[in-house]
Design a protein around this motif. Structure first.
Motif, PDB file in Angstrom:
ATOM      1  N   LEU A  23       3.943  -5.591  11.987  1.00 20.78           N
ATOM      2  CA  LEU A  23       4.606  -4.834  10.928  1.00 20.78           C
ATOM      3  C   LEU A  23       4.070  -5.231   9.555  1.00 20.78           C
ATOM      4  N   VAL A  24       3.848  -6.529   9.352  1.00 18.81           N
ATOM      5  CA  VAL A  24       3.286  -6.983   8.074  1.00 18.81           C
ATOM      6  C   VAL A  24       1.888  -6.410   7.879  1.00 18.81           C
ATOM      7  N   ALA A  25       1.076  -6.421   8.932  1.00 19.63           N
ATOM      8  CA  ALA A  25      -0.282  -5.887   8.836  1.00 19.63           C
ATOM      9  C   ALA A  25      -0.260  -4.392   8.532  1.00 19.63           C
ATOM     10  N   ILE A  26       0.625  -3.660   9.207  1.00 20.61           N
ATOM     11  CA  ILE A  26       0.727  -2.220   8.959  1.00 20.61           C
ATOM     12  C   ILE A  26       1.145  -1.948   7.517  1.00 20.61           C
ATOM     13  N   ALA A  27       2.128  -2.703   7.034  1.00 22.12           N
ATOM     14  CA  ALA A  27       2.591  -2.516   5.662  1.00 22.12           C
ATOM     15  C   ALA A  27       1.470  -2.826   4.669  1.00 22.12           C
ATOM     16  N   TYR A  28       0.703  -3.886   4.936  1.00 22.13           N
ATOM     17  CA  TYR A  28      -0.379  -4.242   4.013  1.00 22.13           C
ATOM     18  C   TYR A  28      -1.438  -3.146   3.977  1.00 22.13           C
ATOM     19  N   PHE A  29      -1.923  -2.737   5.128  1.00 22.57           N
ATOM     20  CA  PHE A  29      -3.017  -1.772   5.153  1.00 22.57           C
ATOM     21  C   PHE A  29      -2.575  -0.404   4.656  1.00 22.57           C
ATOM     22  N   ALA A  30      -1.309  -0.057   4.878  1.00 23.21           N
ATOM     23  CA  ALA A  30      -0.805   1.196   4.324  1.00 23.21           C
ATOM     24  C   ALA A  30      -0.773   1.129   2.806  1.00 23.21           C
ATOM     25  N   GLY A  31      -0.286  -0.010   2.273  1.00 24.20           N
ATOM     26  CA  GLY A  31      -0.272  -0.180   0.825  1.00 24.20           C
ATOM     27  C   GLY A  31      -1.665  -0.242   0.238  1.00 24.20           C
ATOM     28  N   SER A  32      -2.584  -0.925   0.945  1.00 24.34           N
ATOM     29  CA  SER A  32      -3.957  -1.005   0.466  1.00 24.34           C
ATOM     30  C   SER A  32      -4.614   0.367   0.422  1.00 24.34           C
ATOM     31  N   GLU A  33      -4.425   1.143   1.468  1.00 23.68           N
ATOM     32  CA  GLU A  33      -5.030   2.473   1.507  1.00 23.68           C
ATOM     33  C   GLU A  33      -4.482   3.365   0.403  1.00 23.68           C
ATOM     34  N   ALA A  34      -3.186   3.258   0.137  1.00 19.39           N
ATOM     35  CA  ALA A  34      -2.582   4.076  -0.905  1.00 19.39           C
ATOM     36  C   ALA A  34      -3.120   3.688  -2.281  1.00 19.39           C
ATOM     37  N   ARG A  35      -3.223   2.369  -2.549  1.00 18.02           N
ATOM     38  CA  ARG A  35      -3.712   1.924  -3.857  1.00 18.02           C
ATOM     39  C   ARG A  35      -5.192   2.260  -4.046  1.00 18.02           C
ATOM     40  N   LEU A  36      -5.987   2.088  -2.994  1.00 13.39           N
ATOM     41  CA  LEU A  36      -7.417   2.379  -3.113  1.00 13.39           C
ATOM     42  C   LEU A  36      -7.681   3.885  -3.221  1.00 13.39           C
ATOM     43  N   ALA A  37      -6.803   4.690  -2.628  1.00 13.94           N
ATOM     44  CA  ALA A  37      -6.956   6.142  -2.776  1.00 13.94           C
ATOM     45  C   ALA A  37      -6.694   6.552  -4.218  1.00 13.94           C
ATOM     46  N   GLU A  38      -5.776   5.855  -4.856  1.00 12.30           N
ATOM     47  CA  GLU A  38      -5.464   6.158  -6.255  1.00 12.30           C
ATOM     48  C   GLU A  38      -6.495   5.563  -7.201  1.00 12.30           C
ATOM     49  N   ASN A  39      -6.980   4.329  -6.868  1.00  6.23           N
ATOM     50  CA  ASN A  39      -7.969   3.664  -7.710  1.00  6.23           C
ATOM     51  C   ASN A  39      -8.927   2.892  -6.812  1.00  6.23           C
TER      52      ASN A  39
END
Length: 272
Positions: A23-39
């Motif tokens: 769950l921690v890994a999923i939350a991290y990679f989801a957050g990372s993908e969202a931030r990198l898509a924006e910037n």
């Protein structure tokens, strides 16, 4: 059925243990993908590929300035400091813990002092250690010893005092001296508990090590983390934190294995 009586099977227990990590890994990679898509230049939550590339550079490519593999050099420097300090703490705690636990006079003399010193925040002493001992290896090792030794002494002394007094009385009736009782009655029962005490101090020991390396050092895992933070190099910091956690886990596992192999009787005693 009461929940207290529900025991998961081995396979289910494995899945339950893995679930929080997943769950921690999923939350991290989801957050990372969202931030990198924006910037795409965002450094706060780097992508997995960025961290893999950073590890490859730090661990498997020679540094042009020092000529070393930085990650392994840092790991070796930190482990030497940590193991040296824990060896000192373990030996001193074993000796003083038995002495305080067995001898009432030693308990009256040293017990209050150990109790008070165990309450002193070790990190508050770090500037004093640097002033008195300098910025070399001794001050870093001393910080870890000061941070771990009093707690280990208190723990072992209490474990000694919890031993059945009948054992010491019987040893006295058989003509055993004080030191014979300490070595032949107390010591064998305290050694597995010493391993437990050492395991409990692994986390604080790593904390003190990282703090000392971050403030004054030119090598070590803590030094590298605080060196690259000025560049916001999270692709280096996160793998280093994971590596430190893995090292601590391996050390804890090795101690548990040692305890199980060297003292097989202790598991049954603890189960009682």
């Amino acid at each position: 059925m009461r929940l207290i009586n529900v025991r998961p099977g081995r396979q289910l227990a494995f899945y339950m243990a893995a679930l929080p990590f997943v769950l921690v890994a999923i939350a991290y990679f989801a957050g990372s993908e969202a931030r990198l898509a924006e910037n795409p230049n965002d450094k706060l939550l780097p992508a997995l590929t960025s961290m893999v590339q950073a590890v490859k550079q730090m661990a498997f490519q020679v540094d042009g300035r020092t000529g070393n593999y930085l990650m392994w050099t840092d790991t070796l420097a930190s482990l030497i400091r940590l193991v040296s300090a824990l060896a000192i703490s373990t030996a001193a705690a074993l000796l003083l813990g038995i002495v305080i636990g067995v001898l009432p006079a030693a308990n009256a003399l040293l017990g209050p002092f150990v109790s008070v010193t165990s309450m002193v925040p070790p990190l508050a002493l770090l500037p004093i250690l640097f002033i008195v001992m300098g910025l070399g290896e001794n001050s870093k090792i001393a910080l870890i010893v000061i941070g771990t030794l009093p707690g280990m002494i208190r723990d072992l002394a209490m474990r000694v005092m919890e031993l059945p007094r009948e054992q010491l009385i019987k040893a006295q009736t058989l003509g055993g001296s004080t030191w014979q009782m300490a070595l032949r009655v107390v010591l064998p029962q305290i050694l597995p508990r010493l391993i437990d005490s050492l395991r409990l101090q692994l986390g604080p020991a790593w904390l003190f090590l990282i703090a000392a390396e971050a403030i004054a050092s030119d090598s070590g895992l803590g030094y590298r983390i605080f060196l690259v933070r000025r560049y916001l190099a999270m692709d280096v910091i996160i793998p280093y934190v994971i590596w430190i956690t893995l090292l601590a886990f391996i050390m804890d596992f090795a101690l548990r294995l040692l305890q199980r192999k060297a003292f097989p009787w202790f598991a049954s005693v603890r189960a009682e």
